[in-house]
Design an enzyme around this catalytic site. Structure first.
Site, PDB file in Angstrom:
ATOM      1  N   TYR A  84      31.759  39.842   7.170  1.00 34.05           N
ATOM      2  CA  TYR A  84      31.511  38.403   6.978  1.00 34.05           C
ATOM      3  C   TYR A  84      32.419  37.558   7.870  1.00 34.05           C
ATOM      4  O   TYR A  84      32.008  36.511   8.362  1.00 34.05           O
ATOM      5  CB  TYR A  84      31.627  38.016   5.492  1.00 34.05           C
TER       6      TYR A  84
ATOM      7  N   HIS B 115      20.848  31.015  -0.889  1.00 31.22           N
ATOM      8  CA  HIS B 115      21.724  32.195  -0.829  1.00 31.22           C
ATOM      9  C   HIS B 115      23.171  31.836  -0.512  1.00 31.22           C
ATOM     10  O   HIS B 115      23.927  32.688  -0.048  1.00 31.22           O
ATOM     11  CB  HIS B 115      21.184  33.198   0.192  1.00 31.22           C
TER      12      HIS B 115
ATOM     13  N   CYS C 123      44.323  33.525  -9.492  1.00 31.66           N
ATOM     14  CA  CYS C 123      44.399  34.713 -10.364  1.00 31.66           C
ATOM     15  C   CYS C 123      44.731  36.000  -9.630  1.00 31.66           C
ATOM     16  O   CYS C 123      44.863  37.051 -10.251  1.00 31.66           O
ATOM     17  CB  CYS C 123      43.095  34.860 -11.154  1.00 31.66           C
TER      18      CYS C 123
ATOM     19  N   ASN D 273       6.116  32.391  12.526  1.00 31.62           N
ATOM     20  CA  ASN D 273       6.919  33.610  12.638  1.00 31.62           C
ATOM     21  C   ASN D 273       6.615  34.299  13.968  1.00 31.62           C
ATOM     22  O   ASN D 273       5.507  34.214  14.482  1.00 31.62           O
ATOM     23  CB  ASN D 273       6.617  34.569  11.476  1.00 31.62           C
TER      24      ASN D 273
ATOM     25  N   GLU E 151       6.382  37.384  14.267  1.00 31.68           N
ATOM     26  CA  GLU E 151       5.543  38.567  13.998  1.00 31.68           C
ATOM     27  C   GLU E 151       4.773  38.367  12.708  1.00 31.68           C
ATOM     28  O   GLU E 151       5.177  37.549  11.870  1.00 31.68           O
ATOM     29  CB  GLU E 151       6.446  39.788  13.785  1.00 31.68           C
TER      30      GLU E 151
HETATM   31  C1  BJW Z   1      11.377  34.550  14.162  1.00 27.17           C
HETATM   32  C2  BJW Z   1      12.142  34.349  15.285  1.00 27.17           C
HETATM   33  C3  BJW Z   1      11.929  33.153  15.959  1.00 27.17           C
HETATM   34  C4  BJW Z   1      12.735  36.235  14.499  1.00 27.17           C
HETATM   35  N1  BJW Z   1      11.032  32.278  15.507  1.00 27.17           N
HETATM   36  N2  BJW Z   1      10.472  33.687  13.741  1.00 27.17           N
HETATM   37  C5  BJW Z   1      11.119  41.852  -7.330  1.00 27.17           C
HETATM   38  C6  BJW Z   1      10.584  42.986  -6.745  1.00 27.17           C
HETATM   39  C7  BJW Z   1      11.390  43.870  -6.008  1.00 27.17           C
HETATM   40  C8  BJW Z   1      12.748  43.611  -5.853  1.00 27.17           C
HETATM   41  C9  BJW Z   1      13.258  42.486  -6.441  1.00 27.17           C
HETATM   42  C10 BJW Z   1      12.460  41.636  -7.162  1.00 27.17           C
HETATM   43  N3  BJW Z   1      13.235  40.595  -7.600  1.00 27.17           N
HETATM   44  C11 BJW Z   1      14.482  40.798  -7.167  1.00 27.17           C
HETATM   45  C12 BJW Z   1      14.528  41.934  -6.464  1.00 27.17           C
HETATM   46  C13 BJW Z   1      15.708  42.514  -5.813  1.00 27.17           C
HETATM   47  C14 BJW Z   1      16.111  41.838  -4.538  1.00 27.17           C
HETATM   48  C15 BJW Z   1      14.984  41.921  -3.509  1.00 27.17           C
HETATM   49  O1  BJW Z   1      14.254  40.998  -3.251  1.00 27.17           O
HETATM   50  N4  BJW Z   1      14.874  43.054  -2.843  1.00 27.17           N
HETATM   51  C16 BJW Z   1      13.871  43.226  -1.798  1.00 27.17           C
HETATM   52  C17 BJW Z   1      14.527  43.787  -0.541  1.00 27.17           C
HETATM   53  C18 BJW Z   1      12.742  44.035  -2.313  1.00 27.17           C
HETATM   54  N5  BJW Z   1      16.479  40.435  -4.773  1.00 27.17           N
HETATM   55  C19 BJW Z   1      17.665  40.126  -5.281  1.00 27.17           C
HETATM   56  O2  BJW Z   1      18.463  40.985  -5.599  1.00 27.17           O
HETATM   57  C20 BJW Z   1      17.972  38.654  -5.458  1.00 27.17           C
HETATM   58  N6  BJW Z   1      18.502  38.434  -6.767  1.00 27.17           N
HETATM   59  C21 BJW Z   1      17.709  38.364  -7.833  1.00 27.17           C
HETATM   60  O3  BJW Z   1      16.505  38.365  -7.766  1.00 27.17           O
HETATM   61  O4  BJW Z   1      18.409  38.302  -9.027  1.00 27.17           O
HETATM   62  C22 BJW Z   1      17.718  38.653 -10.224  1.00 27.17           C
HETATM   63  C23 BJW Z   1      17.394  40.140 -10.175  1.00 27.17           C
HETATM   64  C24 BJW Z   1      18.334  41.040  -9.744  1.00 27.17           C
HETATM   65  C25 BJW Z   1      18.030  42.412  -9.675  1.00 27.17           C
HETATM   66  C26 BJW Z   1      16.755  42.860 -10.032  1.00 27.17           C
HETATM   67  C27 BJW Z   1      15.806  41.925 -10.456  1.00 27.17           C
HETATM   68  C28 BJW Z   1      16.142  40.549 -10.531  1.00 27.17           C
HETATM   69  C29 BJW Z   1      19.065  38.236  -4.515  1.00 27.17           C
HETATM   70  C30 BJW Z   1      18.661  38.284  -3.089  1.00 27.17           C
HETATM   71  C31 BJW Z   1      19.842  37.910  -2.214  1.00 27.17           C
HETATM   72  C32 BJW Z   1      19.557  38.119  -0.742  1.00 27.17           C
HETATM   73  N7  BJW Z   1      20.786  37.998  -0.030  1.00 27.17           N
HETATM   74  C33 BJW Z   1      20.762  38.103   1.431  1.00 27.17           C
HETATM   75  C34 BJW Z   1      22.215  38.097   1.938  1.00 27.17           C
HETATM   76  C35 BJW Z   1      22.793  36.673   1.932  1.00 27.17           C
HETATM   77  C36 BJW Z   1      24.149  36.629   2.505  1.00 27.17           C
HETATM   78  C37 BJW Z   1      24.201  37.061   3.935  1.00 27.17           C
HETATM   79  O5  BJW Z   1      23.622  36.395   4.823  1.00 27.17           O
HETATM   80  O6  BJW Z   1      24.852  38.079   4.191  1.00 27.17           O
HETATM   81  O7  BJW Z   1      20.024  37.026   2.010  1.00 27.17           O
HETATM   82  S1  BJW Z   1      19.868  39.547   2.012  1.00 27.17           S
HETATM   83  C38 BJW Z   1      19.113  38.755   3.394  1.00 27.17           C
HETATM   84  O8  BJW Z   1      17.687  38.652   3.213  1.00 27.17           O
HETATM   85  C39 BJW Z   1      19.662  37.333   3.399  1.00 27.17           C
HETATM   86  C40 BJW Z   1      18.465  36.558   3.826  1.00 27.17           C
HETATM   87  O9  BJW Z   1      18.601  35.204   3.429  1.00 27.17           O
HETATM   88  C41 BJW Z   1      17.330  37.267   3.127  1.00 27.17           C
HETATM   89  C42 BJW Z   1      15.997  37.064   3.739  1.00 27.17           C
HETATM   90  O10 BJW Z   1      15.978  37.507   5.065  1.00 27.17           O
HETATM   91  P1  BJW Z   1      15.132  36.706   6.141  1.00 27.17           P
HETATM   92  O11 BJW Z   1      15.670  35.349   6.272  1.00 27.17           O
HETATM   93  O12 BJW Z   1      13.705  36.831   5.801  1.00 27.17           O
HETATM   94  O13 BJW Z   1      15.520  37.473   7.485  1.00 27.17           O
HETATM   95  P2  BJW Z   1      14.880  38.757   8.153  1.00 27.17           P
HETATM   96  O14 BJW Z   1      15.856  39.238   9.152  1.00 27.17           O
HETATM   97  O15 BJW Z   1      14.412  39.719   7.138  1.00 27.17           O
HETATM   98  O16 BJW Z   1      13.573  38.250   8.886  1.00 27.17           O
HETATM   99  C43 BJW Z   1      13.625  37.402  10.016  1.00 27.17           C
HETATM  100  C44 BJW Z   1      12.204  36.973  10.339  1.00 27.17           C
HETATM  101  O17 BJW Z   1      12.252  36.036  11.384  1.00 27.17           O
HETATM  102  C45 BJW Z   1      11.299  38.121  10.806  1.00 27.17           C
HETATM  103  O18 BJW Z   1      10.056  38.034  10.126  1.00 27.17           O
HETATM  104  C46 BJW Z   1      11.103  37.849  12.306  1.00 27.17           C
HETATM  105  O19 BJW Z   1       9.828  38.242  12.786  1.00 27.17           O
HETATM  106  C47 BJW Z   1      11.265  36.347  12.352  1.00 27.17           C
HETATM  107  N8  BJW Z   1      11.776  35.826  13.621  1.00 27.17           N
HETATM  108  N9  BJW Z   1      12.969  35.478  15.438  1.00 27.17           N
HETATM  109  C48 BJW Z   1      10.298  32.618  14.380  1.00 27.17           C
HETATM  110  N10 BJW Z   1      12.632  32.862  17.085  1.00 27.17           N
HETATM  111 ZN    ZN Z   2      40.640  33.959  -8.993  1.00 26.68          ZN
END
Ligand code: BJW
Ligand code: ZN
Length: 259
Positions: free
Chosen positions: A67, A119, A150, A213, A215
């Site tokens: 980070y 997030h 703490c 997007n 893709e």
């Molecule tokens: C372009 C481009 C250009 C490139 N122009 N486009 C239901 C079903 C199954 C699983 C779950 C569910 N509910 C919850 C879950 C579990 C989990 C989850 O979703 N897992 C999946 C992987 C299946 N979710 C969670 O745990 C969430 N919490 C939650 O739901 O709590 C309650 C709960 C817990 C446990 C079980 C059930 C319920 C929390 C999710 C937190 C995500 N955190 C992160 C890290 C943040 C900090 C950090 O940055 O380090 O967030 S993970 C990461 O993914 C980050 C992003 O914000 C997030 C989304 O990613 P994003 O933005 O889509 O990026 P990419 O890289 O994936 O995609 C980029 C896109 O851009 C691509 O499509 C490219 O093509 C495109 N692109 N260049 C236009 N120039």
């Molecule tokens: Zn503390």
């Protein structure tokens, strides 16, 4: 890019618009998307394996360092034309709610007001034990900084897999998705929940869906308009097609677009 005339009309006429952004919108600012392969020191790690409470428990130093490295990249990044186009839309539309999964703060830097951060934000740091936000901290080689209150380990104030999203932003995002007539999903792979469900919440209430997007994604076949290419090119073209003048950045970094 050819912007569909029907979409241009819907954008101009929208009374309540919402947009969800992901890492893809910041890609043209030089930041890696979440699912891009990593390079250098971090090539051996998958981001998904570092962004979890289990990873932090197992190896807090590695997660902290990752980070710290990303925080530095974010500090050097500037908003691109895609961020600026969305900031312009917030001025040009009667209601425009911007929801982001990104932790980089670039929408705010571009001038978007009231950005809903689902997030968290990478520039904020909090105690893993008592939750206090740390106003500052000292980087000590070989150690994770500790809470001044703490003594607990400090961690980024972001949402990891398995953690709940902050209540207020999540409620605001769901409300915006349910109330909008036009919903944009921009630069997100659409696989991380609950953010990925917002497009469906909007569609269930009758909103027109637009995907921008590089893709296709799992959402592509469900949207009314799929615009494939770079957000930094497609969004400014859309704003120009709808309101007739190119987006420019004023002397104070203010975004302007003519009506
Ligand atoms: C372009 C481009 C250009 C490139 N122009 N486009 C239901 C079903 C199954 C699983 C779950 C569910 N509910 C919850 C879950 C579990 C989990 C989850 O979703 N897992 C999946 C992987 C299946 N979710 C969670 O745990 C969430 N919490 C939650 O739901 O709590 C309650 C709960 C817990 C446990 C079980 C059930 C319920 C929390 C999710 C937190 C995500 N955190 C992160 C890290 C943040 C900090 C950090 O940055 O380090 O967030 S993970 C990461 O993914 C980050 C992003 O914000 C997030 C989304 O990613 P994003 O933005 O889509 O990026 P990419 O890289 O994936 O995609 C980029 C896109 O851009 C691509 O499509 C490219 O093509 C495109 N692109 N260049 C236009 N120039
Ligand atoms: Zn503390």
């Amino acid at each position: 890019m050819d912007t569909p005339a029907d979409l241009v009309r819907r954008l101009r006429e929208s009374q309540a618009c919402a947009a969800l952004t992901g890492a893809g919108i910041s890609q043209e600012s030089g930041l890696r998307t979440f699912r891009d392969a990593q390079s250098g020191l971090w090539a051996q790690y998958r981001p998904e394996a570092l962004a979890s409470p289990e990873a932090f428990q197992r190896d807090p130093k590695t997660v902290w360092d990752w980070y710290a490295w990303r925080r530095q990249a974010v500090a050097g990044a500037r908003p691109n034309a895609g961020h600026l186009a969305l900031a312009a839309m917030s001025r040009l539309l009667p209601v425009f709610k911007l929801i982001t999964q990104n932790v980089d703060g670039l929408h705010q830097m571009a001038g978007s007001p009231e950005v809903v951060e689902l997030h968290g934000n990478i520039q904020r740091v909090r105690c893993a034990d008592c939750g206090s936000i740390a106003p500052s901290w000292e980087e000590v080689t070989g150690e994770v900084p500790r809470c001044a209150i703490c003594g607990g380990l400090l961690r980024p104030d972001v949402v990891w897999f398995g953690e709940s999203l902050p209540r207020e932003p999540l409620e605001a995002a769901v409300a915006a998705a349910r109330a909008c007539d036009l919903f944009f999903s921009i630069g997100t792979s659409g696989i991380v929940q609950p953010a990925a469900s917002l497009a469906y919440a909007a569609r269930n209430r009758g909103a027109v869906l637009v995907e921008v997007n590089a893709e296709p994604t799992p959402l592509t076949t469900k949207v009314d308009f799929a615009l494939h290419g770079k957000a930094g090119e497609i969004l400014p073209a859309l704003v120009e097609a709808a309101w007739g003048s190119p987006i420019s950045t004023g002397p104070a970094g203010q975004v302007e677009a003519g009506r």
